[in-house]
Motif scaffolding. Sequence first.
Motif, PDB file in Angstrom:
ATOM      1  N   PHE A 178       7.767  -0.706  -4.306  1.00  0.00           N
ATOM      2  CA  PHE A 178       7.996   0.537  -5.812  1.00  0.00           C
ATOM      3  C   PHE A 178       7.501   1.800  -5.559  1.00  0.00           C
ATOM      4  CE2 PHE A 178       6.507  -3.952  -7.836  1.00  0.00           C
ATOM      5  CZ  PHE A 178       7.776  -4.290  -8.157  1.00  0.00           C
ATOM      6  N   LYS A 237       4.971   3.139  -4.715  1.00  0.00           N
ATOM      7  CA  LYS A 237       3.727   3.675  -6.242  1.00  0.00           C
ATOM      8  C   LYS A 237       3.033   3.574  -5.169  1.00  0.00           C
ATOM      9  CE  LYS A 237       6.427   2.547 -10.023  1.00  0.00           C
ATOM     10  NZ  LYS A 237       6.685   1.840 -11.848  1.00  0.00           N
ATOM     11  N   ASP A 238       2.039   4.398  -5.822  1.00  0.00           N
ATOM     12  CA  ASP A 238       0.716   4.151  -5.266  1.00  0.00           C
ATOM     13  C   ASP A 238      -0.103   3.758  -6.399  1.00  0.00           C
ATOM     14  OD1 ASP A 238       0.463   6.342  -3.402  1.00  0.00           O
ATOM     15  OD2 ASP A 238       0.378   7.939  -4.704  1.00  0.00           O
ATOM     16  N   GLN A 297       3.362  -3.131  -5.034  1.00  0.00           N
ATOM     17  CA  GLN A 297       3.394  -1.281  -5.567  1.00  0.00           C
ATOM     18  C   GLN A 297       4.022  -0.213  -4.531  1.00  0.00           C
ATOM     19  OE1 GLN A 297       3.112  -0.554  -8.423  1.00  0.00           O
ATOM     20  NE2 GLN A 297       3.195  -3.059  -9.179  1.00  0.00           N
ATOM     21  N   LYS A 298       3.253   0.016  -3.148  1.00  0.00           N
ATOM     22  CA  LYS A 298       3.870   1.013  -1.867  1.00  0.00           C
ATOM     23  C   LYS A 298       5.132   0.532  -1.512  1.00  0.00           C
ATOM     24  CE  LYS A 298       2.632   2.419   2.461  1.00  0.00           C
ATOM     25  NZ  LYS A 298       1.207   2.475   3.174  1.00  0.00           N
ATOM     26  N   ARG A 355      -1.237  -3.449  -3.995  1.00  0.00           N
ATOM     27  CA  ARG A 355      -1.160  -2.199  -3.722  1.00  0.00           C
ATOM     28  C   ARG A 355       0.155  -2.414  -2.626  1.00  0.00           C
ATOM     29  NH1 ARG A 355      -7.694  -0.180  -1.451  1.00  0.00           N
ATOM     30  NH2 ARG A 355      -8.221  -1.054  -4.018  1.00  0.00           N
TER      31      ARG A 355
END
Length: 215
Positions: free
Chosen positions: A50, A52-53, A46-47, A43
């Motif tokens: 990138f 993203k969630d 990704q946060k 997570r």
Amino acid sequence: MSKLRVESFTISLDGFGAGPDQDLANPLGVGGTSLHGWAMSTRTFQKHVFGKDGGASGIDEDFAQRGFQNMGAWIMGRNMFGPVRGPWPDESWRGWWGENPVYHVPVFVLTNHARPPLVMEGGTTFHFVTEGPVVALERARAAAGGKDIRVGGGVDTIQQYLRLRLIDEMHIAISPVLLGAGERLFEGINLPALGYACTRHESSPLATHVVFTRQ
């Protein structure tokens, strides 16, 4: 006092922290990207990386997350900032991360060649330090406002701070891949003689996480 920390630095089973022949197509050297499979799905990455969630939780996420906790500044070597060697030909190279890098705090880049500070979006400013690792750490501490400082790499930069016994805590992830060539993180480094001991180790299916602490 703030701590100097290495976080989420990944090495291969044969000890390499980066592959050979870094260039624009291979920011981590040939094969180096394969080291970081454990982190990319978390997570936190990704946060932060990138934007993203979602993402995986668990042991890998726990270690990825701690790498962004209480950070007031970063230090990195010039190779981590980019593939340009020697005197700066111009100021066109602005890092691998686009105009809004993942750091969001001051970043101090060790280099032999002066360059004006580079102000980016999101609170990141790259400061280019030609006076060596101790001066870079002094400037990072002043900028961090009492928070910790993270040494991002590469291998040579971490080795410099280890030999000076300045790193307080170091999280190393050992990825189950073989690179065969590159830069070995602990080449010529005697951790026990420098006062470091393993104080934590945990494994996930994708990596073994080890924490070294300066005694």
